[in-house]
Design a protein around this motif. Sequence first.
Motif, PDB file in Angstrom:
ATOM      1  N   LYS A 188       0.868  -0.995  -0.043  1.00 53.33           N
ATOM      2  CA  LYS A 188       0.131   0.272  -0.072  1.00 53.33           C
ATOM      3  C   LYS A 188       0.842   1.082   0.071  1.00 53.33           C
ATOM      4  N   ILE A 189       0.530   2.352  -0.732  1.00 54.55           N
ATOM      5  CA  ILE A 189       1.258   3.494  -0.865  1.00 54.55           C
ATOM      6  C   ILE A 189       0.315   4.635  -0.181  1.00 54.55           C
ATOM      7  N   ILE A 190       0.975   5.428   0.444  1.00 54.55           N
ATOM      8  CA  ILE A 190       0.483   6.812   1.039  1.00 54.55           C
ATOM      9  C   ILE A 190       1.256   7.606   0.559  1.00 54.55           C
ATOM     10  N   PRO A 191       0.654   8.186  -0.806  1.00 57.53           N
ATOM     11  CA  PRO A 191       1.395   9.505  -1.477  1.00 57.53           C
ATOM     12  C   PRO A 191       1.188  10.735  -0.859  1.00 57.53           C
ATOM     13  N   MET A 192       1.862  11.566  -1.397  1.00 60.13           N
ATOM     14  CA  MET A 192       1.732  13.006  -0.774  1.00 60.13           C
ATOM     15  C   MET A 192       1.677  13.268   0.693  1.00 60.13           C
ATOM     16  N   ALA A 193       2.635  12.526   1.325  1.00 60.88           N
ATOM     17  CA  ALA A 193       2.511  12.451   2.766  1.00 60.88           C
ATOM     18  C   ALA A 193       3.079  13.833   3.603  1.00 60.88           C
ATOM     19  N   ASN A 194       3.678  14.580   2.818  1.00 60.53           N
ATOM     20  CA  ASN A 194       4.224  15.729   3.340  1.00 60.53           C
ATOM     21  C   ASN A 194       5.252  15.508   4.538  1.00 60.53           C
ATOM     22  N   LYS A 195       6.060  14.476   4.343  1.00 63.75           N
ATOM     23  CA  LYS A 195       7.120  14.245   5.604  1.00 63.75           C
ATOM     24  C   LYS A 195       7.667  15.452   5.645  1.00 63.75           C
ATOM     25  N   PRO A 196       8.144  16.021   6.763  1.00 67.37           N
ATOM     26  CA  PRO A 196       8.303  15.480   8.036  1.00 67.37           C
ATOM     27  C   PRO A 196       6.983  15.423   9.093  1.00 67.37           C
ATOM     28  N   PHE A 197       5.696  16.026   8.323  1.00 62.80           N
ATOM     29  CA  PHE A 197       4.806  16.103   9.278  1.00 62.80           C
ATOM     30  C   PHE A 197       4.040  14.904   9.560  1.00 62.80           C
ATOM     31  N   LYS A 198       3.348  14.966  10.758  1.00 65.84           N
ATOM     32  CA  LYS A 198       3.070  13.429  11.435  1.00 65.84           C
ATOM     33  C   LYS A 198       1.809  13.094  10.650  1.00 65.84           C
ATOM     34  N   LYS A 199       0.932  13.732  10.147  1.00 67.26           N
ATOM     35  CA  LYS A 199      -0.228  13.031   9.512  1.00 67.26           C
ATOM     36  C   LYS A 199      -0.072  11.855   8.560  1.00 67.26           C
ATOM     37  N   GLY A 200       1.027  11.812   7.715  1.00 64.31           N
ATOM     38  CA  GLY A 200       1.212  10.592   7.054  1.00 64.31           C
ATOM     39  C   GLY A 200       1.570   9.486   7.868  1.00 64.31           C
ATOM     40  N   TYR A 201       2.263   9.728   8.776  1.00 67.28           N
ATOM     41  CA  TYR A 201       2.961   8.695   9.759  1.00 67.28           C
ATOM     42  C   TYR A 201       1.680   8.134  10.684  1.00 67.28           C
ATOM     43  N   VAL A 202       0.737   8.991  10.975  1.00 65.22           N
ATOM     44  CA  VAL A 202      -0.261   8.631  11.607  1.00 65.22           C
ATOM     45  C   VAL A 202      -1.214   7.572  10.527  1.00 65.22           C
ATOM     46  N   GLN A 203      -1.511   7.830   9.477  1.00 63.43           N
ATOM     47  CA  GLN A 203      -2.124   7.206   8.720  1.00 63.43           C
ATOM     48  C   GLN A 203      -1.406   5.796   8.379  1.00 63.43           C
ATOM     49  N   ALA A 204      -0.092   5.832   8.323  1.00 63.06           N
ATOM     50  CA  ALA A 204       0.551   4.615   8.111  1.00 63.06           C
ATOM     51  C   ALA A 204       0.472   3.828   9.422  1.00 63.06           C
ATOM     52  N   VAL A 205       0.489   4.326  10.605  1.00 62.65           N
ATOM     53  CA  VAL A 205       0.364   3.544  11.681  1.00 62.65           C
ATOM     54  C   VAL A 205      -0.925   2.837  11.775  1.00 62.65           C
TER      55      VAL A 205
END
Length: 166
Positions: A84-101
């Motif tokens: 699975k891909i979570i694109p446009m995650a805007n790393k280093p912001f937490k939102k994408g990491y929260v989605q991944a978790v």
Amino acid sequence: MLKLRPTIRIDNVYEIDEAFLRAHQIKGIVLDVDNTLVRNKVGVPDEKLYRLIDRWKSAGMKLVILTNARRSRMALFGDEAGIKIIPMANKPFKKGYVQAVEYLGLPKDKIVALGDQLFTDIWGGNRAGLRTVLVTPIDLSNECLWLRMKRALERPLLRKIQREDH
């Protein structure tokens, strides 16, 4: 400085074998692609990487790709690897990491964020409360000016981290 310090440093993803996963009690991996899994802008995994991904999956690992790239750029890679891909995650912001978790459905202490950049992968993973694994970049020759500038800023920090670790 603490938010930029990786939990673990490795030379390449092939060091992450079953013994490594057991020793660190890892059940899920948040993956970066460019210069972590493959050379920058490579569209699909090679056979060696397919075998590694298969070994991770056989060991019960849950995987997700977290990328700042557009889905269209990563779709083939994710589809080919079955991840699975979570694109446009805007790393280093937490939102994408929260989605991944959330997608992995595991406690944070069983997940690592894997990447090659301090200012995106490591900082973002640390901000999200994950353990982080810094991988030596695969190939710096094909990076854009912006990334080369970030790498120049990272170098003194990496030297400082290395001195402090020894």
